[in-house]
Motif scaffolding. Sequence first.
Motif, mmCIF file in Angstrom:
data_model
loop_
_atom_site.group_PDB
_atom_site.id
_atom_site.type_symbol
_atom_site.label_atom_id
_atom_site.label_comp_id
_atom_site.label_asym_id
_atom_site.label_seq_id
_atom_site.Cartn_x
_atom_site.Cartn_y
_atom_site.Cartn_z
ATOM 1 N N ARG A 209 0.827 -1.214 0.000
ATOM 2 C CA ARG A 209 0.000 0.000 0.000
ATOM 3 C C ARG A 209 0.856 1.257 0.000
ATOM 4 N NH1 ARG A 209 -5.670 -0.969 3.092
ATOM 5 N NH2 ARG A 209 -5.939 -3.183 2.569
ATOM 6 N N ALA A 210 2.011 1.197 0.668
ATOM 7 C CA ALA A 210 2.903 2.360 0.737
ATOM 8 C C ALA A 210 3.890 2.390 -0.435
ATOM 9 C CB ALA A 210 3.661 2.356 2.055
ATOM 10 N N LEU A 230 2.939 4.056 8.240
ATOM 11 C CA LEU A 230 2.151 3.814 9.454
ATOM 12 C C LEU A 230 0.653 3.862 9.159
ATOM 13 C CD1 LEU A 230 4.046 5.763 12.262
ATOM 14 C CD2 LEU A 230 3.668 3.298 12.130
ATOM 15 N N ALA A 231 0.270 4.794 8.297
ATOM 16 C CA ALA A 231 -1.142 4.886 7.918
ATOM 17 C C ALA A 231 -1.575 3.608 7.207
ATOM 18 C CB ALA A 231 -1.371 6.101 7.024
ATOM 19 N N ALA A 232 -0.687 3.055 6.372
ATOM 20 C CA ALA A 232 -1.001 1.815 5.663
ATOM 21 C C ALA A 232 -1.111 0.641 6.631
ATOM 22 C CB ALA A 232 0.074 1.536 4.608
ATOM 23 N N VAL A 233 -0.221 0.590 7.622
ATOM 24 C CA VAL A 233 -0.274 -0.481 8.631
ATOM 25 C C VAL A 233 -1.610 -0.424 9.363
ATOM 26 C CG1 VAL A 233 0.683 -1.258 10.828
ATOM 27 C CG2 VAL A 233 2.227 -0.657 8.946
ATOM 28 N N ARG A 234 -1.993 0.759 9.802
ATOM 29 C CA ARG A 234 -3.247 0.903 10.548
ATOM 30 C C ARG A 234 -4.455 0.615 9.668
ATOM 31 N NH1 ARG A 234 -0.423 6.015 13.160
ATOM 32 N NH2 ARG A 234 0.144 5.144 15.208
ATOM 33 N N GLU A 235 -4.384 1.035 8.435
ATOM 34 C CA GLU A 235 -5.495 0.831 7.515
ATOM 35 C C GLU A 235 -5.735 -0.661 7.257
ATOM 36 O OE1 GLU A 235 -6.636 3.131 3.547
ATOM 37 O OE2 GLU A 235 -4.996 1.708 3.192
ATOM 38 N N VAL A 236 -4.664 -1.387 6.944
ATOM 39 C CA VAL A 236 -4.832 -2.805 6.617
ATOM 40 C C VAL A 236 -5.254 -3.600 7.846
ATOM 41 C CG1 VAL A 236 -2.420 -3.526 6.991
ATOM 42 C CG2 VAL A 236 -3.833 -4.728 5.324
ATOM 43 N N MET A 237 -4.732 -3.226 9.023
ATOM 44 C CA MET A 237 -5.137 -3.926 10.240
ATOM 45 C C MET A 237 -6.584 -3.620 10.593
ATOM 46 S SD MET A 237 -1.819 -3.872 12.742
ATOM 47 C CE MET A 237 -0.470 -5.021 12.449
ATOM 48 N N ALA A 240 -8.725 -5.680 8.331
ATOM 49 C CA ALA A 240 -8.681 -7.083 8.725
ATOM 50 C C ALA A 240 -9.563 -7.323 9.952
ATOM 51 C CB ALA A 240 -7.243 -7.505 9.010
ATOM 52 N N LEU A 241 -9.544 -6.381 10.893
ATOM 53 C CA LEU A 241 -10.374 -6.516 12.093
ATOM 54 C C LEU A 241 -11.853 -6.572 11.733
ATOM 55 C CD1 LEU A 241 -8.731 -4.209 14.777
ATOM 56 C CD2 LEU A 241 -9.353 -6.606 15.045
ATOM 57 N N GLU A 242 -12.257 -5.747 10.779
ATOM 58 C CA GLU A 242 -13.659 -5.716 10.373
ATOM 59 C C GLU A 242 -14.104 -7.049 9.790
ATOM 60 O OE1 GLU A 242 -14.095 -2.502 7.666
ATOM 61 O OE2 GLU A 242 -13.832 -0.936 9.185
ATOM 62 N N GLN A 243 -13.146 -7.804 9.246
ATOM 63 C CA GLN A 243 -13.465 -9.085 8.609
ATOM 64 C C GLN A 243 -13.053 -10.282 9.459
ATOM 65 O OE1 GLN A 243 -12.484 -9.216 4.337
ATOM 66 N NE2 GLN A 243 -12.237 -7.001 4.388
ATOM 67 N N GLY A 244 -12.744 -10.019 10.736
ATOM 68 C CA GLY A 244 -12.449 -11.119 11.645
ATOM 69 C C GLY A 244 -11.041 -11.659 11.549
ATOM 70 N N GLY A 245 -10.126 -10.929 10.886
ATOM 71 C CA GLY A 245 -8.753 -11.393 10.761
ATOM 72 C C GLY A 245 -8.538 -12.241 9.524
ATOM 73 N N THR A 246 -7.328 -12.782 9.404
ATOM 74 C CA THR A 246 -6.948 -13.603 8.258
ATOM 75 C C THR A 246 -6.861 -15.062 8.689
ATOM 76 O OG1 THR A 246 -5.696 -11.791 7.262
ATOM 77 C CG2 THR A 246 -5.179 -14.010 6.507
ATOM 78 N N SER A 247 -7.577 -15.939 8.009
ATOM 79 C CA SER A 247 -7.581 -17.367 8.339
ATOM 80 C C SER A 247 -7.245 -18.176 7.097
ATOM 81 C CB SER A 247 -8.955 -17.796 8.879
ATOM 82 O OG SER A 247 -9.281 -17.098 10.055
ATOM 83 N N PHE A 248 -6.042 -18.760 7.075
ATOM 84 C CA PHE A 248 -5.673 -19.635 5.972
ATOM 85 C C PHE A 248 -6.057 -21.080 6.258
ATOM 86 C CE2 PHE A 248 -2.694 -16.123 5.086
ATOM 87 C CZ PHE A 248 -3.045 -15.891 3.766
ATOM 88 N N ASP A 249 -6.284 -21.409 7.527
ATOM 89 C CA ASP A 249 -6.715 -22.754 7.884
ATOM 90 C C ASP A 249 -7.506 -22.682 9.177
ATOM 91 O OD1 ASP A 249 -4.863 -22.705 10.069
ATOM 92 O OD2 ASP A 249 -3.280 -23.402 8.746
ATOM 93 N N SER A 250 -7.904 -23.821 9.690
ATOM 94 C CA SER A 250 -8.782 -23.871 10.862
ATOM 95 C C SER A 250 -8.093 -23.483 12.166
ATOM 96 C CB SER A 250 -9.358 -25.289 11.010
ATOM 97 O OG SER A 250 -8.308 -26.225 11.181
ATOM 98 N N LEU A 251 -6.787 -23.183 12.132
ATOM 99 C CA LEU A 251 -6.070 -22.855 13.357
ATOM 100 C C LEU A 251 -6.351 -21.442 13.837
ATOM 101 C CD1 LEU A 251 -2.578 -24.481 12.679
ATOM 102 C CD2 LEU A 251 -4.520 -25.437 13.914
ATOM 103 N N TYR A 252 -6.725 -20.537 12.927
ATOM 104 C CA TYR A 252 -6.920 -19.145 13.305
ATOM 105 C C TYR A 252 -8.410 -18.860 13.421
ATOM 106 C CZ TYR A 252 -2.082 -19.017 11.664
ATOM 107 O OH TYR A 252 -0.745 -19.267 11.483
ATOM 108 N N VAL A 253 -8.909 -18.871 14.662
ATOM 109 C CA VAL A 253 -10.336 -18.693 14.887
ATOM 110 C C VAL A 253 -10.568 -17.770 16.078
ATOM 111 C CG1 VAL A 253 -10.946 -20.965 13.946
ATOM 112 C CG2 VAL A 253 -10.417 -20.743 16.388
ATOM 113 N N ASN A 254 -11.817 -17.258 16.181
ATOM 114 C CA ASN A 254 -12.170 -16.446 17.339
ATOM 115 C C ASN A 254 -12.612 -17.360 18.482
ATOM 116 O OD1 ASN A 254 -14.846 -17.236 16.859
ATOM 117 N ND2 ASN A 254 -15.397 -15.314 15.841
#
Length: 308
Positions: A209-210, A230-237, A240-254
């Motif tokens: 993004r930067a 820094l703006a790009a870091v905050r923006e992408v995070m 990601a928060l709005e979409q529940g984070g990044t999950s490539f497999d079943s290990l990353y869950v809420n």
Amino acid sequence: MPELPEVEVVRRGLERWVAGRTVASAEVLHPRAVRRNAGDLAGQLKGRTLRSAERRGKYLWLPLADGPGASAAPGSPEDEPRYEPGDEPGDALLAHLGMSGQLLVADPLSPIERHLRVRLGFTDGGLELRFVDQRTFGHLLVAPMDPRPARPVPEPIAHIAPDPLEEAFDDAEFAVALRLRRTGIKRALLDQSLISGVGNIYADEALWRARLHWARPTETLTRPKIAELLAAVREVMGEALEQGGTSFDSLYVNVNGESGYFDRSLAVYGRRDEPCRRCGTPIRREAFMNRSSYSCPRCQPRPKNARP
């Protein structure tokens, strides 16, 4: 390994389902899960109230009170403890999820997960808290709080820098420290003593993004460019928060066992040879610190004075 957005999703779940409840029992089912704890975890937690859920970078902690109503205001029900602002606990239950750790809330009568390591039951008889960790790289421990910083944190993570979503994060101080590191920008972003919570995925996404190559020397960055990063870091995070984070497999869950879906929005990470979402150039993958870095050759040209 889960990064800041994934850990923040878990923290919010803990705040909703666990904060304010008193531990009735704690069962350790695998010694590696408490390998860094001094003493008997079950004995240290029984009768203690989990006051809130806090996070710094990739670490979570639950400040501990002595029991139900320990800090209750006069006249308030004992089963509804109220904690005054600034009334910091002396210790906390600190959690690091490692590569595969999960903190889940579950019905005490529900089936036990295959890789369950620790379980906490509560005096109200409601949902229990389970620590599940397939690879056993994560851990739990009761640790004293370090009262020295403006925002107290558990002593084992006192060396961890504030993360970019914290009020304690100082942009100007970060810019000075970053330029003094004299290293590649991605290596600096992954340095948790400089800025916490950023891992391989979100570093690549923010750099895209930067329009910065991961090997760009930190001393060549201007203050405006650092502010843009820094703006790009905050923006992408934030996205990601709005979409529940990044999950490539079943290990990353809420805490409810649900996966996030920000992986569908990734611009470069894991998209080798796919077209750049900005210019259409095939995304490249390069070796970096025994891992991989993804970038666009056109949007993020490699500098001649690149640093590893």
